[in-house]
Design an enzyme around this catalytic site. Structure first.
Site, PDB file in Angstrom:
ATOM      1  N   CYS A  96      25.992  32.233  39.817  1.00 14.15           N
ATOM      2  CA  CYS A  96      24.778  32.763  40.450  1.00 14.15           C
ATOM      3  C   CYS A  96      24.989  32.942  41.941  1.00 14.15           C
ATOM      4  O   CYS A  96      24.133  32.630  42.751  1.00 14.15           O
ATOM      5  CB  CYS A  96      23.518  31.997  40.083  1.00 14.15           C
ATOM      6  SG  CYS A  96      23.672  30.226  40.032  1.00 14.15           S
ATOM      7  N   GLY A  97      26.156  33.476  42.273  1.00 16.32           N
ATOM      8  CA  GLY A  97      26.387  34.009  43.613  1.00 16.32           C
ATOM      9  C   GLY A  97      25.719  35.367  43.664  1.00 16.32           C
ATOM     10  O   GLY A  97      24.739  35.591  42.958  1.00 16.32           O
TER      11      GLY A  97
ATOM     12  N   VAL B 249      26.082  38.567  42.459  1.00 15.59           N
ATOM     13  CA  VAL B 249      25.724  39.368  41.277  1.00 15.59           C
ATOM     14  C   VAL B 249      24.797  38.591  40.339  1.00 15.59           C
ATOM     15  O   VAL B 249      23.786  39.120  39.868  1.00 15.59           O
ATOM     16  CB  VAL B 249      26.995  39.819  40.515  1.00 15.59           C
ATOM     17  CG1 VAL B 249      26.626  40.498  39.202  1.00 15.59           C
ATOM     18  CG2 VAL B 249      27.830  40.739  41.380  1.00 15.59           C
ATOM     19  N   GLY B 250      25.123  37.325  40.059  1.00 20.24           N
ATOM     20  CA  GLY B 250      24.319  36.527  39.144  1.00 20.24           C
ATOM     21  C   GLY B 250      22.888  36.357  39.644  1.00 20.24           C
ATOM     22  O   GLY B 250      21.932  36.468  38.874  1.00 20.24           O
TER      23      GLY B 250
ATOM     24  N   ARG C 258      13.045  30.153  42.042  1.00 16.31           N
ATOM     25  CA  ARG C 258      13.494  29.021  42.859  1.00 16.31           C
ATOM     26  C   ARG C 258      15.028  28.989  42.928  1.00 16.31           C
ATOM     27  O   ARG C 258      15.602  28.781  44.004  1.00 16.31           O
ATOM     28  CB  ARG C 258      12.951  27.724  42.229  1.00 16.31           C
ATOM     29  CG  ARG C 258      13.450  26.440  42.842  1.00 16.31           C
ATOM     30  CD  ARG C 258      12.644  26.029  44.074  1.00 16.31           C
ATOM     31  NE  ARG C 258      13.316  24.918  44.743  1.00 16.31           N
ATOM     32  CZ  ARG C 258      13.277  23.651  44.347  1.00 16.31           C
ATOM     33  NH1 ARG C 258      12.516  23.304  43.306  1.00 16.31           N
ATOM     34  NH2 ARG C 258      13.953  22.717  45.002  1.00 16.31           N
TER      35      ARG C 258
ATOM     36  N   LYS D 260      36.328  40.341  35.861  1.00 15.14           N
ATOM     37  CA  LYS D 260      37.481  41.069  35.305  1.00 15.14           C
ATOM     38  C   LYS D 260      38.541  40.149  34.708  1.00 15.14           C
ATOM     39  O   LYS D 260      39.317  40.558  33.855  1.00 15.14           O
ATOM     40  CB  LYS D 260      38.166  41.881  36.418  1.00 15.14           C
ATOM     41  CG  LYS D 260      37.410  43.095  36.888  1.00 15.14           C
ATOM     42  CD  LYS D 260      38.113  43.783  38.053  1.00 15.14           C
ATOM     43  CE  LYS D 260      37.797  43.149  39.384  1.00 15.14           C
ATOM     44  NZ  LYS D 260      36.427  43.290  39.851  1.00 15.14           N
TER      45      LYS D 260
ATOM     46  N   LEU E 229      28.452  51.905  37.470  1.00 17.85           N
ATOM     47  CA  LEU E 229      28.761  53.269  37.018  1.00 17.85           C
ATOM     48  C   LEU E 229      29.090  53.264  35.521  1.00 17.85           C
ATOM     49  O   LEU E 229      29.855  52.416  35.070  1.00 17.85           O
ATOM     50  CB  LEU E 229      29.966  53.840  37.769  1.00 17.85           C
ATOM     51  CG  LEU E 229      29.790  54.286  39.212  1.00 17.85           C
ATOM     52  CD1 LEU E 229      31.120  54.782  39.767  1.00 17.85           C
ATOM     53  CD2 LEU E 229      28.734  55.374  39.329  1.00 17.85           C
TER      54      LEU E 229
ATOM     55  N   LYS F 279      41.259  46.590  37.157  1.00 18.93           N
ATOM     56  CA  LYS F 279      40.363  47.627  36.636  1.00 18.93           C
ATOM     57  C   LYS F 279      41.147  48.637  35.802  1.00 18.93           C
ATOM     58  O   LYS F 279      40.709  49.065  34.729  1.00 18.93           O
ATOM     59  CB  LYS F 279      39.646  48.329  37.796  1.00 18.93           C
ATOM     60  CG  LYS F 279      38.643  47.430  38.516  1.00 18.93           C
ATOM     61  CD  LYS F 279      38.084  48.075  39.775  1.00 18.93           C
ATOM     62  CE  LYS F 279      37.167  47.118  40.520  1.00 18.93           C
ATOM     63  NZ  LYS F 279      36.778  47.602  41.855  1.00 18.93           N
TER      64      LYS F 279
END
Lengths: 376, 376
Positions: B11-12, B14-15, B65, B140, B170, B239
């Site tokens: 939960c940085g 992106v999370g 929170r 990835k 994308l 990628k």
């Protein structure tokens, strides 16, 4: 092995190509544990149905024979000798599809594929959805009827797919669906969604008269038999309507401003195709050339686009910056620019071949495969 | 109403953004008959789990929170007062995820979302798939481990989604998946898949020294804390590997030729980030400027691209025609060109923002929603 029963309506160009794709992909799909079981095929006059839709299908020899005969212009009604299936006439065919959907909807599920260009399939498709079955469309007409019909067809949103109604197999519908599902609201879509008009507009830019370009496009097989079906803009308007409804707008075909590239007095009711191409059309050359010239002075090009923005859908020729994706478009490629919260300053752009039976049928097949989790 | 249980690891940026999107999309998803039930959230040190994973979830107040505290850099382990949930430490968290997957895999199903950048989630994810549950990746690393791990993770191909591993949100993975599913064989993919390197390469084209551009990119927050993590090309290589495996190639990260944009002797083991940026990097300026000049003489530009073709995957700087989609790219947009039977002469092109927490999390959420048919 998951066995997905499929009924295919329409076996002209796209439908026939779809049958070929299905047969050619047998090994690929089998590796993924899938079999597409074609239990019925219709053309405009009749329908072939497997003898027992629960256990049998039209086998690959039969499908190959159908492809061959349809490529020769034979009607399905003439294939009485084909064996292992029943032949029904046009009137019976509708009831057959509804019956099959009723029977298979309660057991394995069924996907009905509409590769026709008819507005008459709508009622059957609504009943197919009602039976708990799936629908895949290459046909734009059912989705561009009244809002009530649209809501009925899309009432079980996971059971209907229609990638190939816009930009052939280009993943436009799938992409916009993803954007919308993630809560990323789309506020603007600009697209060049007619390969024919894309070709015409980029050719007139090189200085060729409009009428000559249209005649060349017809010779190249890029246009409908009567090029006015392309030049009227109605095909693009239907695509724009499908996109606008996909992003949640409740609008109808009538609400769309559509610019025709020929004057009303040269319409099909007033003039034959020959007269139109032979004389009428050249009267428009000067006006188009002038608009191209004016656009060019401003560093722009003239393109036939759809614009979905500010609660309005417009379809017509517009001056577009030479530097934009649409301005740079060449040949018969389609392109669509999607502007949303995530793609605000620079849009999400999808570009590529937007016409052709091969890619259109490939889009339909990808839709079919993507429905697999709904089948038992 | 279909209730989809979700566990989120990481939960940085992106999370956390994903949690916000989930809460903000409640009304939208509810209209489609869906509820995303977040039953667990992990960071690198601990895990919060709903008291009863069958009937309860971390409610929207708790999720808000968590977002707030994580934005302040607080660890989940400090949130003992949050109520209605249990807190586990790092060692227990792994077992918790496996237990939840085991329990919910037999009933409703579960989606485990990996928004970490860790290579340590792989083993848990394989067990999650084994339990009959679903996996969604922004990370990835699990997909770019050994071929054996890859095959295990993708053994139930419908139960794993990973759009946000390539080009953020994308629709690249979704589009290539559709192309492959329709039997349209992909023979070439060219992409500019690093927003950072896209920015750097288009800036040096304007005559700015490479070292200055990299420093500016770092100031703008476009690079990793140590820009060598971008300049090494390994992120792009991962990628490219994901795309190559998606089109059916059995290859490993080792098989990819990767050009680093700095010499080996300036690597993290030999030089601090400060020394690299302050001095080392400028030694590369002349070489890059010369290559840009030579490319320009031929009407080309220098771009850092991945090329997947002829059984080889290459990642590095290449001369690209100014007129191509990649050559025209500006800013930090990504672009990918897909060549296949249907898109042979002109590729299928997908372009747009390929970085940013908002769009990356939107891609993850679209993946989650797209899994819905697998849930009871």
């Amino acid at each position: 092995m998951k066995r997905i029963p499929v009924v295919i309506a329409g076996c002209g160009g796209v439908g026939r190509q779809l049958l070929e794709h299905i047969v050619n992909c047998r090994a690929l799909h089998s590796k993924q544990g899938l079999v597409l079981r074609v239990v019925g095929v219709c053309d405009s006059q009749s329908m072939l149905v497997a003898n027992d839709i629960f256990t049998e299908e039209l086998n690959d020899d039969v499908l190959a024979r159908i492809c061959l005969e349809k490529s020769r212009g034979t009607s399905l009604s003439e294939l009485n000798d084909i064996g292992d299936c029943q032949v029904f006439d046009y009137k019976e065919a509708t009831m057959q599809v509804i019956d099959i959907a009723g029977l298979l909807g309660r057991s394995t599920g069924l996907a009905v594929v509409d590769c026709t260009a008819s507005s008459e399939t709508l009622e059957v498709l609504k009943q197919v959805i009602d039976s708990g079955c799936c629908v895949v469309l290459a046909n734009k007409k059912p989705l561009t009827s009244s809002m009530e019909d649209y809501q009925k067809l899309t009432s079980h949103i996971r059971r209907i797919r229609y990638e190939s109604t816009v930009g052939a197999g280009l993943p436009i519908i799938a992409s916009v669906t993803r954007v919308v599902a993630s809560g990323d609201s789309v506020f603007r879509i600009v697209g060049s969604l007619s390969g024919t008009l894309g070709y015409v507009m980029s050719e007139v830019e090189t200085g060729k008269p409009f009428s000559e370009v249209v005649q060349a496009a017809k010779r190249l097989g890029y246009t409908e038999p009567d090029p006015r079906d392309d030049l009227s803009g109605m095909d693009v308007a239907r695509k724009a309507l499908i996109l606008a409804r996909l992003i949640g707008w409740q609008i109808n075909l009538d609400d769309i401003t559509v610019e025709s590239l020929y004057p009303e007095e040269m319409g099909p009711n007033s003039m034959s195709t020959e007269d139109f191409l032979g004389g009428g059309l050249s009267l428009v050359d000067k006006d188009i050339a002038e608009r191209v010239r004016v656009a060019s002075l401003k560093g722009n090009v003239l393109r036939y686009v759809c614009l979905i923005e500010d609660s309005r859908v417009q379809v017509g020729s517009q001056e577009i910056s030479k530097a934009s994706s649409i301005g740079r478009l060449r040949g018969s490629d389609n392109v669509v620019e999607i502007y949303s919260r995530c793609y605000k300053e620079y849009p999400l752009v999808i570009q590529g071949a937007g016409a052709g039976n091969d890619t259109t049928a490939a889009g339909v097949l990808a839709d079919l495969i993507d429905l697999q989790d709904l089948f038992k």
